[in-house]
Design a protein around this motif. Structure first.
Motif, PDB file in Angstrom:
ATOM      1  N   VAL A 260       0.841  -1.193   0.000  1.00 38.60           N
ATOM      2  CA  VAL A 260       0.000   0.000   0.000  1.00 38.60           C
ATOM      3  C   VAL A 260       0.879   1.246   0.000  1.00 38.60           C
ATOM      4  N   LEU A 261       1.947   1.245   0.779  1.00 39.43           N
ATOM      5  CA  LEU A 261       2.852   2.395   0.810  1.00 39.43           C
ATOM      6  C   LEU A 261       3.504   2.614  -0.550  1.00 39.43           C
ATOM      7  N   ASP A 262       3.879   1.537  -1.209  1.00 45.47           N
ATOM      8  CA  ASP A 262       4.450   1.651  -2.556  1.00 45.47           C
ATOM      9  C   ASP A 262       3.464   2.309  -3.512  1.00 45.47           C
ATOM     10  N   GLU A 263       2.197   1.910  -3.416  1.00 43.11           N
ATOM     11  CA  GLU A 263       1.178   2.464  -4.303  1.00 43.11           C
ATOM     12  C   GLU A 263       0.945   3.949  -4.003  1.00 43.11           C
ATOM     13  N   LEU A 264       0.955   4.315  -2.743  1.00 45.11           N
ATOM     14  CA  LEU A 264       0.788   5.720  -2.384  1.00 45.11           C
ATOM     15  C   LEU A 264       1.941   6.569  -2.911  1.00 45.11           C
ATOM     16  N   ALA A 265       3.150   6.060  -2.797  1.00 43.72           N
ATOM     17  CA  ALA A 265       4.303   6.780  -3.339  1.00 43.72           C
ATOM     18  C   ALA A 265       4.154   6.959  -4.847  1.00 43.72           C
ATOM     19  N   ARG A 266       3.652   5.924  -5.521  1.00 43.74           N
ATOM     20  CA  ARG A 266       3.435   6.020  -6.970  1.00 43.74           C
ATOM     21  C   ARG A 266       2.420   7.107  -7.301  1.00 43.74           C
ATOM     22  N   LEU A 267       1.335   7.181  -6.524  1.00 44.64           N
ATOM     23  CA  LEU A 267       0.310   8.195  -6.769  1.00 44.64           C
ATOM     24  C   LEU A 267       0.868   9.605  -6.566  1.00 44.64           C
ATOM     25  N   VAL A 268       1.720   9.775  -5.546  1.00 43.24           N
ATOM     26  CA  VAL A 268       2.329  11.087  -5.321  1.00 43.24           C
ATOM     27  C   VAL A 268       3.212  11.471  -6.504  1.00 43.24           C
ATOM     28  N   LEU A 269       4.064  10.557  -6.938  1.00 49.66           N
ATOM     29  CA  LEU A 269       4.986  10.861  -8.026  1.00 49.66           C
ATOM     30  C   LEU A 269       4.257  11.061  -9.349  1.00 49.66           C
ATOM     31  N   ALA A 270       3.071  10.443  -9.476  1.00 52.80           N
ATOM     32  CA  ALA A 270       2.275  10.605 -10.697  1.00 52.80           C
ATOM     33  C   ALA A 270       1.462  11.896 -10.683  1.00 52.80           C
ATOM     34  N   GLY A 271       1.517  12.628  -9.576  1.00 54.89           N
ATOM     35  CA  GLY A 271       0.776  13.871  -9.478  1.00 54.89           C
ATOM     36  C   GLY A 271      -0.690  13.688  -9.145  1.00 54.89           C
ATOM     37  N   GLU A 272      -1.082  12.478  -8.737  1.00 53.10           N
ATOM     38  CA  GLU A 272      -2.487  12.206  -8.414  1.00 53.10           C
ATOM     39  C   GLU A 272      -2.793  12.356  -6.929  1.00 53.10           C
ATOM     40  N   LEU A 273      -1.762  12.439  -6.102  1.00 58.47           N
ATOM     41  CA  LEU A 273      -1.922  12.605  -4.662  1.00 58.47           C
ATOM     42  C   LEU A 273      -0.911  13.622  -4.161  1.00 58.47           C
ATOM     43  N   ASP A 274      -1.427  14.734  -3.655  1.00 62.72           N
ATOM     44  CA  ASP A 274      -0.579  15.755  -3.043  1.00 62.72           C
ATOM     45  C   ASP A 274      -0.779  15.662  -1.535  1.00 62.72           C
ATOM     46  N   PRO A 275       0.270  15.344  -0.770  1.00 62.44           N
ATOM     47  CA  PRO A 275       0.111  15.228   0.686  1.00 62.44           C
ATOM     48  C   PRO A 275      -0.349  16.531   1.350  1.00 62.44           C
ATOM     49  N   HIS A 276      -0.199  17.652   0.659  1.00 70.96           N
ATOM     50  CA  HIS A 276      -0.624  18.951   1.191  1.00 70.96           C
ATOM     51  C   HIS A 276      -0.064  19.203   2.586  1.00 70.96           C
ATOM     52  N   VAL A 277       1.255  19.153   2.681  1.00 68.65           N
ATOM     53  CA  VAL A 277       1.912  19.534   3.928  1.00 68.65           C
ATOM     54  C   VAL A 277       1.819  21.047   4.045  1.00 68.65           C
ATOM     55  N   THR A 278       1.081  21.507   5.032  1.00 68.03           N
ATOM     56  CA  THR A 278       0.833  22.937   5.170  1.00 68.03           C
ATOM     57  C   THR A 278       1.751  23.615   6.176  1.00 68.03           C
ATOM     58  N   GLN A 279       2.314  22.849   7.122  1.00 64.48           N
ATOM     59  CA  GLN A 279       3.251  23.414   8.093  1.00 64.48           C
ATOM     60  C   GLN A 279       4.245  22.352   8.533  1.00 64.48           C
ATOM     61  N   THR A 280       5.467  22.784   8.775  1.00 66.30           N
ATOM     62  CA  THR A 280       6.482  21.900   9.337  1.00 66.30           C
ATOM     63  C   THR A 280       7.073  22.564  10.577  1.00 66.30           C
ATOM     64  N   PHE A 281       7.512  21.718  11.520  1.00 65.33           N
ATOM     65  CA  PHE A 281       8.097  22.188  12.774  1.00 65.33           C
ATOM     66  C   PHE A 281       9.338  21.358  13.066  1.00 65.33           C
ATOM     67  N   PRO A 282      10.373  21.957  13.666  1.00 63.31           N
ATOM     68  CA  PRO A 282      11.523  21.163  14.098  1.00 63.31           C
ATOM     69  C   PRO A 282      11.143  20.314  15.306  1.00 63.31           C
ATOM     70  N   LEU A 283      11.956  19.314  15.609  1.00 63.56           N
ATOM     71  CA  LEU A 283      11.671  18.422  16.728  1.00 63.56           C
ATOM     72  C   LEU A 283      11.519  19.193  18.034  1.00 63.56           C
ATOM     73  N   ALA A 284      12.295  20.242  18.216  1.00 60.28           N
ATOM     74  CA  ALA A 284      12.217  21.023  19.448  1.00 60.28           C
ATOM     75  C   ALA A 284      10.865  21.719  19.607  1.00 60.28           C
TER      76      ALA A 284
END
Length: 308
Positions: A260-284
């Motif tokens: 399933v993870l392989d298929e999800l990665a394929r969808l992202v690279l194919a432009g069919e799935l955008d994870p839409h990361v809206t914010q990132t934070f450092p570990l701290a």
């Protein structure tokens, strides 16, 4: 010593802390990774608050490292692990937490990260996107059918809308008015959430809906069920099994495989799935990342990034 963001007892945000921990050692069938990114999910704060998954022991060994999905680089492999080597870039579900500099992953639910997939995007796939994928596959709707997704503005909902479209489905997303633009950007018809939404869904989809993927639970689940003639096409990741069973539907059945993870990665690279990361934070600042999700106002995915 390596750092990890933990909770020291069940409760609220005051139980959280960034602490030094021993570097984990992989057991049989496990992989140790140097974490590059960790996805943040609602279940993280729910577990901190005392929520237990079905079948889990009542005893908790504190402190508990937060986080259930990561991407990173293989540092060590445990007994019986094949197909992975030190230095491999991977992503998957964690054994015991992922907001950390090091995390253990079960090899059976770990996939190789394609070179063109960022660590940040990869870290969002094992929980939210995989749950979305499993649910859409479970519904098994034919191309051209209409799927209603409740809670469409969150991580699972956003992924479900995109995966459904990749499968040729029409999509309707139930979300707050403030997430209208976001839902529509995912190719779905937006319907405002709130009491009486079923009437608004009928107006937006006059030919009816063929399936419902619920991510909210009651009372939304019960109202959404009234839109279906075939209740077997009602699934939920937001309500207990008995609640949805009483309505004629079922819980999402998780596959939890590297395929399933392989298929999800394929969808992202194919432009069919955008994870839409809206914010990132450092570990701290992992606590701030978790607050963003816990407050219920996050769009898409929030990620904790760990320096390489």
């Amino acid at each position: 010593m390596p750092k990890a963001y933990v909770y020291t007892r069940h409760g609220g945000p005051d139980t959280e802390a960034l602490v030094d921990v021993e570097r984990p050692r992989p057991g049989a069938g496990q992989i140790l990774v140097a974490v590059r990114a960790a996805g943040v999910n609602p279940v993280d704060w729910k577990l901190r608050g005392g929520y237990r998954r079905p079948g889990e022991s009542e005893k908790t060994a504190f402190p508990v490292v937060l986080g259930g999905e990561v991407s990173g680089v293989v540092e060590e492999t445990g007994e019986g692990v094949t197909g992975f080597a030190v230095g491999d870039e991977v992503f998957g579900n964690t054994v015991a937490g992922g907001y950390a500099e090091y995390a253990l992953l079960p090899a059976a639910v770990t996939a190789r990260k394609p070179a063109d997939l960022s660590f940040t995007d990869a870290a969002t796939l094992p929980i939210a996107a995989a749950t979305a994928y499993d649910g859409v596959r479970q519904l098994d709707l034919p191309a051209g059918a209409t799927l209603l997704v409740t809670g469409a503005g969150g991580g699972v909902g956003a992924a479900a809308l995109q995966i459904a479209r990749a499968f040729g489905l029409r999509t309707v997303g139930l979300a707050s008015e403030g997430k209208k633009d976001f839902v529509e950007a995912l190719g779905a018809v937006h319907v405002p959430s709130g009491p009486g939404f079923a009437k608004r869904v009928r107006a937006a989809a006059p030919d009816g809906v063929d399936g419902v993927y619920d991510l909210v639970g009651d009372p939304v689940l019960t109202e959404a069920a009234t839109l279906l003639t075939d209740r077997s096409k009602l699934i939920t990741a937001g309500a207990p099994p008995q609640t949805v069973a009483d309505l004629g539907g079922s819980r999402v059945e998780r596959a939890r495989t590297s395929a399933v993870l392989d298929e999800l990665a394929r969808l992202v690279l194919a432009g069919e799935l955008d994870p839409h990361v809206t914010q990132t934070f450092p570990l701290a600042q992992a606590g701030e990342a978790l607050r963003t999700v816990e407050d219920g106002h996050a769009r898409g995915k929030i990620v904790v990034e760990v320096a390489g």
